[in-house]
Scaffold this motif. Structure first.
Motif, short mmCIF file in Angstrom:
data_model
loop_
_atom_site.label_atom_id
_atom_site.label_comp_id
_atom_site.label_asym_id
_atom_site.label_seq_id
_atom_site.Cartn_x
_atom_site.Cartn_y
_atom_site.Cartn_z
N SER A 170 -52.78 26.59 -13.68
CA SER A 170 -52.92 26.58 -15.14
C SER A 170 -54.30 27.08 -15.54
O SER A 170 -55.26 26.92 -14.79
CB SER A 170 -52.69 25.17 -15.70
N ILE A 171 -54.34 27.70 -16.72
CA ILE A 171 -55.60 28.20 -17.28
C ILE A 171 -55.66 27.76 -18.74
O ILE A 171 -54.69 27.93 -19.48
CB ILE A 171 -55.69 29.74 -17.21
N SER A 172 -56.80 27.21 -19.13
CA SER A 172 -57.01 26.89 -20.54
C SER A 172 -58.32 27.52 -21.00
O SER A 172 -59.28 27.61 -20.24
CB SER A 172 -57.04 25.38 -20.79
N VAL A 173 -58.32 27.99 -22.24
CA VAL A 173 -59.49 28.61 -22.85
C VAL A 173 -59.75 27.89 -24.16
O VAL A 173 -58.92 27.91 -25.07
CB VAL A 173 -59.26 30.11 -23.10
N GLY A 174 -60.90 27.23 -24.24
CA GLY A 174 -61.21 26.48 -25.45
C GLY A 174 -60.16 25.44 -25.78
O GLY A 174 -59.90 25.16 -26.95
N THR A 181 -49.68 28.87 -25.43
CA THR A 181 -50.19 29.13 -26.78
C THR A 181 -49.59 30.41 -27.32
O THR A 181 -49.50 31.42 -26.62
CB THR A 181 -51.73 29.23 -26.77
N LYS A 182 -49.19 30.40 -28.56
CA LYS A 182 -48.61 31.59 -29.19
C LYS A 182 -49.64 32.72 -29.22
O LYS A 182 -50.83 32.48 -29.46
CB LYS A 182 -48.13 31.27 -30.61
N SER A 183 -49.17 33.93 -29.01
CA SER A 183 -50.07 35.10 -28.94
C SER A 183 -50.92 35.22 -30.19
O SER A 183 -52.12 35.53 -30.11
CB SER A 183 -49.25 36.37 -28.73
N LYS A 184 -50.33 34.97 -31.35
CA LYS A 184 -51.05 35.11 -32.61
C LYS A 184 -52.23 34.14 -32.67
O LYS A 184 -53.30 34.49 -33.19
CB LYS A 184 -50.10 34.87 -33.79
N GLU A 185 -52.05 32.94 -32.13
CA GLU A 185 -53.12 31.95 -32.14
C GLU A 185 -54.15 32.24 -31.05
O GLU A 185 -55.36 32.11 -31.26
CB GLU A 185 -52.53 30.54 -31.96
N LEU A 186 -53.67 32.63 -29.86
CA LEU A 186 -54.59 32.90 -28.76
C LEU A 186 -55.51 34.07 -29.09
O LEU A 186 -56.67 34.09 -28.67
CB LEU A 186 -53.80 33.19 -27.48
N ALA A 187 -55.00 35.04 -29.86
CA ALA A 187 -55.80 36.21 -30.22
C ALA A 187 -56.94 35.87 -31.17
O ALA A 187 -57.83 36.70 -31.38
CB ALA A 187 -54.90 37.27 -30.87
N LYS A 188 -56.94 34.66 -31.72
CA LYS A 188 -58.04 34.22 -32.55
C LYS A 188 -59.06 33.40 -31.75
O LYS A 188 -60.10 33.02 -32.28
CB LYS A 188 -57.52 33.39 -33.73
N VAL A 189 -58.74 33.14 -30.49
CA VAL A 189 -59.60 32.36 -29.60
C VAL A 189 -60.21 33.25 -28.52
O VAL A 189 -61.38 33.09 -28.15
CB VAL A 189 -58.79 31.22 -28.94
N LEU A 190 -59.43 34.22 -28.05
CA LEU A 190 -59.75 34.98 -26.86
C LEU A 190 -59.51 36.46 -27.10
O LEU A 190 -58.47 36.87 -27.61
CB LEU A 190 -58.85 34.49 -25.73
#
Length: 251
Positions: free
Chosen positions: A57-61, A68-77
């Motif tokens: 598993s990998i988590s970022v922030g 995580t939905k792509s739309k949300e992840l693209a605002k984090v990473l």
């Protein structure tokens, strides 16, 4: 923080990356270093969800990159790969504007235009912003790509060999820009570097990879040791105190 737990990627029975266990703290620049084929880019692209992992598993922030939905992840990473295939009849400004897509879905507002201008200035691209990508040198295009990624305004920025196509002077300039982005813009930057001396000069942390494994991780000064670097790169290396800090000298 970026967290990897038991992450594995198998290409064949004889070629496996991992298992990887790592926690990269938030803030600053973390350099991924190691010989060719060590697994640096594979690890980066798995963190950026551009490559599926086979286990772990990998988590970022705090966001699980698998669920995580792509739309949300693209605002984090945000991530910049080594190879970028953009239409060459885009202007620099249009390219940088793609960084706003997670927020605008293609409908650029006046506020977005201000943000685009901010990163064009940040990478000193003002005089090039109306030029087409195929009219630029490799180094100029690389700056434009990095501006696009920063324009996405994510807390975490992944860069796979951003010094490709850059000479020494422009490589130094790029690393200084990234230092400022980490320090003044509050970004956490993970960067794959081939030259250990750029890591020594500009990175806060170093993650050293070898044969698909993470062999060392820590503050840069703790990795810049003769025996550690000699083992990682399998060639005699002496670390000396240079005018700008620690330097690795190959023998």
């Amino acid at each position: 923080m970026i967290s990897l737990k038991n992450v594995t990627k198998s290409y064949s029975s004889s070629l496996t990356i991992g298992p990887l266990d790592l926690e990269i703290p938030s803030g600053g620049i973390t350099a991924l270093v190691g010989p060719n084929g060590a697994g640096k880019s594979t690890m980066l692209t798995m963190i950026g969800r551009l490559l599926d992992m086979d286990a772990g598993s990998i988590s970022v922030g705090g966001h699980d990159v698998t669920s995580t939905k792509s739309k949300e992840l693209a605002k984090v990473l945000s991530i910049l790969r080594q190879e970028n295939h953009f239409v060459t009849k885009l202007t620099v400004r249009q390219l940088v504007g793609f960084g706003r897509f997670p927020y605008t879905q293609g409908r650029i507002t006046a506020g977005d235009e201000e943000i685009i201008s901010k990163y064009i200035r940040f990478l000193h691209l003002e005089e090039l912003q109306d030029r087409y990508l195929d009219q630029l040198s490799g180094g100029q295009r690389q700056r434009a790509y990095v501006a696009m990624v920063l324009c996405q305004e994510t807390d975490y920025v992944l860069l796979d060999e951003p010094l490709n196509n850059l000479d020494i002077a422009h490589s130094v300039e790029m690393m200084k820009h990234l230092q400022v982005a980490a320090r003044d813009l509050g970004r956490t930057i993970i960067v794959v570097l081939h030259d250990i001396n750029f890591a020594a000069r500009y990175a806060d942390y170093v993650c050293a990879c070898k044969d698909g494994q993470i062999v060392e991780f820590g503050p840069t000064e703790s990795i810049m040791k003769d025996d550690i670097l000699t083992d990682i790169f399998e060639t005699p290396i002496q670390v000396i105190e240079g005018p700008n800090g620690l330097m690795a000298c190959y023998h």
